[in-house]
Write a protein that holds these residues in place. Structure first.
Motif, PDB file in Angstrom:
ATOM      1  N   THR A  91       0.827  -1.207   0.000  1.00 27.52           N
ATOM      2  CA  THR A  91       0.000   0.000   0.000  1.00 27.52           C
ATOM      3  C   THR A  91       0.864   1.261   0.000  1.00 27.52           C
ATOM      4  OG1 THR A  91      -1.704  -1.193   1.222  1.00 27.52           O
ATOM      5  CG2 THR A  91      -1.875   1.206   1.158  1.00 27.52           C
ATOM      6  N   GLU A  92       1.865   1.270   0.866  1.00 26.48           N
ATOM      7  CA  GLU A  92       2.761   2.429   0.962  1.00 26.48           C
ATOM      8  C   GLU A  92       3.898   2.276  -0.031  1.00 26.48           C
ATOM      9  OE1 GLU A  92       2.237   5.038   2.768  1.00 26.48           O
ATOM     10  OE2 GLU A  92       0.453   4.253   3.802  1.00 26.48           O
ATOM     11  N   GLU A  93       4.196   3.336  -0.763  1.00 26.99           N
ATOM     12  CA  GLU A  93       5.209   3.249  -1.808  1.00 26.99           C
ATOM     13  C   GLU A  93       6.636   3.331  -1.292  1.00 26.99           C
ATOM     14  OE1 GLU A  93       4.501   6.014  -4.889  1.00 26.99           O
ATOM     15  OE2 GLU A  93       2.516   5.234  -5.402  1.00 26.99           O
ATOM     16  N   SER A  94       6.828   3.823  -0.077  1.00 22.98           N
ATOM     17  CA  SER A  94       8.201   4.032   0.398  1.00 22.98           C
ATOM     18  C   SER A  94       8.463   3.378   1.746  1.00 22.98           C
ATOM     19  CB  SER A  94       8.499   5.532   0.490  1.00 22.98           C
ATOM     20  OG  SER A  94       7.548   6.164   1.334  1.00 22.98           O
ATOM     21  N   ILE A  95       7.557   2.528   2.204  1.00 19.20           N
ATOM     22  CA  ILE A  95       7.715   1.888   3.503  1.00 19.20           C
ATOM     23  C   ILE A  95       7.525   0.380   3.352  1.00 19.20           C
ATOM     24  CG2 ILE A  95       6.813   1.712   5.865  1.00 19.20           C
ATOM     25  CD1 ILE A  95       5.794   4.556   5.586  1.00 19.20           C
ATOM     26  N   ALA A  96       8.413  -0.386   3.994  1.00 18.70           N
ATOM     27  CA  ALA A  96       8.267  -1.839   4.019  1.00 18.70           C
ATOM     28  C   ALA A  96       7.472  -2.217   5.251  1.00 18.70           C
ATOM     29  CB  ALA A  96       9.644  -2.502   4.040  1.00 18.70           C
ATOM     30  N   SER A  97       6.226  -2.629   5.070  1.00 18.82           N
ATOM     31  CA  SER A  97       5.372  -3.003   6.193  1.00 18.82           C
ATOM     32  C   SER A  97       4.729  -4.348   5.908  1.00 18.82           C
ATOM     33  CB  SER A  97       4.292  -1.948   6.429  1.00 18.82           C
ATOM     34  OG  SER A  97       3.429  -1.853   5.315  1.00 18.82           O
ATOM     35  N   ALA A  98       4.360  -5.057   6.983  1.00 18.20           N
ATOM     36  CA  ALA A  98       3.810  -6.405   6.807  1.00 18.20           C
ATOM     37  C   ALA A  98       2.789  -6.708   7.882  1.00 18.20           C
ATOM     38  CB  ALA A  98       4.935  -7.432   6.843  1.00 18.20           C
ATOM     39  N   ASP A  99       1.843  -7.563   7.551  1.00 15.89           N
ATOM     40  CA  ASP A  99       0.946  -8.159   8.536  1.00 15.89           C
ATOM     41  C   ASP A  99       1.576  -9.470   8.985  1.00 15.89           C
ATOM     42  OD1 ASP A  99      -0.910  -6.150   8.326  1.00 15.89           O
ATOM     43  OD2 ASP A  99      -2.081  -7.155   6.780  1.00 15.89           O
ATOM     44  N   VAL A 100       1.568  -9.697  10.301  1.00 21.90           N
ATOM     45  CA  VAL A 100       2.232 -10.875  10.857  1.00 21.90           C
ATOM     46  C   VAL A 100       1.191 -11.856  11.379  1.00 21.90           C
ATOM     47  CG1 VAL A 100       3.889 -11.709  12.568  1.00 21.90           C
ATOM     48  CG2 VAL A 100       4.246  -9.493  11.466  1.00 21.90           C
TER      49      VAL A 100
END
Length: 864
Positions: free
Chosen positions: A314-323
């Protein structure tokens, strides 16, 4: 006890869900195995540059010879492995098979049918063949027979030591492309066979006679013609290979994609329990992978350790994840929260390239003080989540229309160790008191997960690397059942990076069905390949359809089915017909029916039959039948004895006895066959070259499903000696090629070795030039191959040189006249060079080819 879960690198822990009981998988009952034909489910590999030997129909002799010299192409790409490298130019172009020329045959004599259901006794004389002149020989690029003629006599034709069979490559593309027909095919109302170039046509009424069951069928007036020549305008009546694009109303909303295919998603499932050295190589390969993926390909990224991290684009500049917890299968509520939430887990590469690079750069090495093999890895849960994400509503929407991906979706698992946590897991140690039961349960669970993935047109490839054992028996069923492949690598470096790219680029069609129809004289006895028996409700049936039907797990260029056949009785007719029909949905979302029809002549002469035998094809079919039974190391030893007995039986049944002796002369018509089987006997597939049983098991699975070209290379290596001026001379794979002033390339399918003689290595200038040329040649030979082989280079006398020496036939103990007969290049050496070569060999107990075959009470065949 489980170790504390590692936080996903670069990902905030957004887990709002607690572990729940696993949801039951929705899997239909497995298809029963073959009863008449034995079918083995196994999986994949890819063609080399070998051209199959073709047959001249006029005299039945084999033609063509190997190209003696190969020009040196430009320098190879260089693989670098920083943490964040630039794109590496791996060669990942699609496979392009070698062209196969069709030679013309004579007029079409008709078989003598015993019965005409709808006709009369005089019908045979009234029906001219559709194309009686200029017919191709009995061969197609997708179909390779072990012989181009059949023995009429049942007893000799069915001698099991030689046998008769065919290799069918359903997804192989042809150099010129098949004839494409945009209409429904004409099929026999009785047996379901397709009209073809050998069908007899009543041009006045348009009726055609089936070559399989001899039934007379109508064509709705389509085949009404004023002359035979006019019938040649129908592709199916003039070509042995045609593709029908189905135009029925099964899919009224179908719109064919012509210029670009709707790309199926690729989900990477990555092991996050790696040490720093392995992680750096993996990051390098992943970055290069991202730079190589086409911009329209949708990609997903999942990490697994003790938890599963699903990355959100979703975010173009952030590495995020659902765990998600990894100890149990994800619940339906958990999966719904992912699929119907606000996260984007599959995104086109052009929109997510920078985020993917950020994710891979954020990966961190495993920090806990736990041995590699004991680290918690919930691989099974991670694959379950990946399957659910691919199944879920597509995030790639355009004007409210959900696009249907073309061909199979693909999950690529990058594993550095065994699955030791969660469903499908095994204990860390083999000494665990309950290990055998846990392993058996895990194998069943993995096979069920693979079948579920296959039902949703998802292929699971497992790329393993590193020194930690990955428990191949547990992971292999997951790859096999889904139509994927499991490959072992030494590390996450160059070969792994190449295979990662080639795995994602492989065009895998879906919903594949292979139907085999033969004249009533022929019985299909065994099928080996990546498929299973088709259920009756999965394909159209006809009143008297005797076809052997195989549900293919996927349809790819690198696959091959080995089909063994026998005579049912003495064959009275002059010709026997074979028809192979492959139905599948291709990557352009079109439903294709590929039909290949072959006609082979029958003969009474054993010599004429042997002359038509294709040694290399026969060796591959024999090898696949043999490897099918070599499920363990002890089985492999037993199969070595089976090969010995096979050679003795062929010599006694088809050879001639030497006067005043108990020895038999091996038939000169098939002189290449015993040498190929000798390579098989002592090579990595059956011999003791490969150190660990897991490695041999993986090679066996690859081989059983590999294309003809790769299968042949895995049996018998190809030996190429470097010459001054940058050319290469092809030589027999004998240890006599180890001449100290030369460099040699040995292509053994899954491995390519570059050997530098000591005298050449001492000259730095010549050595560097020869090594560069050999590396370039190795890249060129394997640029289209999947799995990509490892390429090893070493000097004469080094410890690694044993890999090279062990794969060559030891001929240094043979008498000089036999050496020259089988290795003619020796005649170009001076007396001094030959003396030096002889003194360089170390004595081993391994028998030479000639010693081995004499030990079997047979006289070695004269070399071609």
């Amino acid at each position: 006890m489980a170790t504390p879960p590692q936080a996903s690198p670069g990902a905030p822990n957004t887990d709002k869900k607690s572990p729940m009981t696993p949801a039951p998988p929705t899997i239909s009952p497995g298809a029963p195995r073959f009863t008449p034909p034995n079918l083995q489910q196994d999986q994949i590999a890819s063609p080399s540059i070998k051209n199959p030997i073709m047959l001249s129909p006029e005299n039945g002799v084999k033609t063509g010879s190997p190209v003696p010299h190969l020009s040196t192409p430009p320098g190879p790409p260089v693989f670098t492995s920083p943490v964040r490298p630039a794109a590496v130019p791996f060669r990942t172009s699609p496979v392009t098979p070698q062209p196969v020329a069709f030679s013309s045959g004579s007029s079409l004599p008709t078989s003598s049918p015993p019965h005409f259901p709808n006709g009369s006794a005089e019908l045979q004389q009234q029906l001219p063949g559709a194309t009686e002149e200029s017919m191709p020989a009995g061969e197609s690029p997708c179909v390779l027979f072990s012989a181009h003629k059949l023995l009429k006599h049942k007893k000799l034709a069915n001698v099991p030591s030689l046998g008769f069979g065919v290799l069918v490559s359903p997804g192989r593309e042809t150099s010129t492309g098949p004839q494409v027909i945009h209409r429904d095919p004409h099929r026999c109302h009785n047996c379901g066979a397709y009209s073809n170039l050998y069908s007899n046509i009543l041009i006045g009424s348009g009726q055609w006679q089936c070559v399989i069951c001899r039934n007379l069928n109508g064509s709705e007036g389509e085949y009404i013609a004023s002359s035979k020549e006019e019938l040649r305008n129908f592709p199916e009546l003039s070509s042995p290979l045609v593709d029908f694009i189905q135009t029925g109303n099964k899919r009224p909303s179908f719109v064919p994609v012509t210029d670009s295919r709707t790309s199926a998603p690729v989900v990477l499932v990555i092991d996050e329990c790696l040490d720093e050295a392995h992680l750096q190589h993996l990051q390098s390969s992943l970055h290069a992978f991202v730079d190589s993926v086409p911009p329209t390909t949708r990609i997903g990224i999942i990490l697994y350790g003790s938890t599963v991290s699903v990355y959100d684009f979703t975010e173009e500049s952030i590495a995020s994840a659902d765990v998600i917890p990894g100890g149990t299968s994800p619940t339906q509520e958990t999966l719904k929260g992912l699929i119907y939430g606000t996260g984007i887990y599959l995104s086109p590469m052009h929109a997510s390239k920078e985020v993917a690079h950020l994710i891979f750069s954020s990966l961190r090495p495993y920090k806990l003080n736990v041995p590699e093999v004991s680290r918690d890895r919930c691989l099974g849960t991670a694959v379950e989540v990946a399957v659910a994400i691919i199944q879920g509503p597509s995030v790639d929407m355009s004007r409210g229309v959900v696009k249907r991906p073309g061909g199979n979706s693909r999950i690529i698992v990058c594993a550095g160790g065994p699955n030791t946590y969660g469903p499908g897991s095994v204990p860390h140690s083999y000494t665990h008191p309950n290990y055998p039961h846990r392993e058996k349960t895990a194998i069943k669970w993995m096979e069920r997960l693979g079948r579920e993935a296959h039902q949703h047109n998802i292929v699971v490839d497992i790329l393993c690397a590193g020194t930690c054992p990955v428990r191949v028996p547990v992971l292999q069923p997951l790859a096999n059942a889904s139509g994927g492949v499991l490959v072992l690598h030494d590390d996450f470096g160059e070969a792994f990076g190449v295979n990662l790219q080639r795995a994602s680029a492989r065009a895998a069609s879906s919903h594949g069905l292979l139907e085999i129809r033969c004249s009533d004289d022929i019985l299909v006895t065994q099928v080996v390949g990546p498929g299973e028996e088709a259920n009756i409700d999965t394909h159209e049936t006809f009143k008297n359809d005797m076809a052997v039907s195989i549900q293919m797990l996927s349809v790819e260029e690198t696959q091959c089915f080995s089909i063994s056949m026998q005579n049912k009785h003495y064959i009275k007719s002059d010709y026997v017909f074979f028809q192979f029909a492959i139905q599948y949905s291709n990557v352009y979302q079109a439903d294709i029916a590929r039909v290949i029809t072959i006609r082979l002549p029958t003969v009474d002469s054993v010599s004429a039959y042997l002359q038509s035998v294709q040694d290399e094809v026969a060796a591959v079919i024999i090898a696949k039948r043999t490897l099918l039974q070599a499920k363990s190391y002890s089985d492999a030893i037993d199969m070595q004895t089976t090969i010995d007995e096979r050679i003795k039986d062929i010599a006694s049944k088809f050879g001639s006895q030497v006067p005043k002796s108990k020895l038999y002369r091996f038939p000169k018509e098939i002189s290449l066959l015993p040498e190929l089987l000798f390579h098989l006997r002592r090579g990595p597939l059956l011999g003791s070259i490969v150190g660990h049983e897991d490695e041999r098991s993986v090679l066996r699975n690859l081989f059983l499903n590999a294309s003809f070209d790769l299968s042949l290379r895995m049996i018998a290596p190809r030996c190429l000696m470097h010459r001054e001026g940058g050319t290469f001379e092809e030589l027999p794979a004998y240890d006599l090629a180890m001449q100290s002033d030369t460099a040699v390339v040995l292509d053994h399918g899954t491995d390519v070795f570059i050997w530098l003689g000591a005298e050449l290595a001492a000259d730095e200038g010549r050595s560097a030039a020869a090594l560069a040329a050999c590396r370039t040649l190795a890249e060129e030979l394997t640029e289209l191959r999947f799995p990509a082989p490892r390429i090893l280079a070493f000097k004469e006398g080094s410890s690694q040189a044993r890999y090279f020496v062990s794969r060559l036939i030891p001929a240094n103990k043979d008498p000089p006249y036999e050496q020259e007969a089988r290795f003619p290049q020796l005649r170009t050496l001076t007396i001094e060079q030959r003396t030096k070569l002889k003194s360089s060999f170390i004595h081993f107990d391994d028998p030479s080819f000639c010693e081995w075959i004499r030990g079997l009470k047979a006289v070695p065949p004269e070399p071609i």
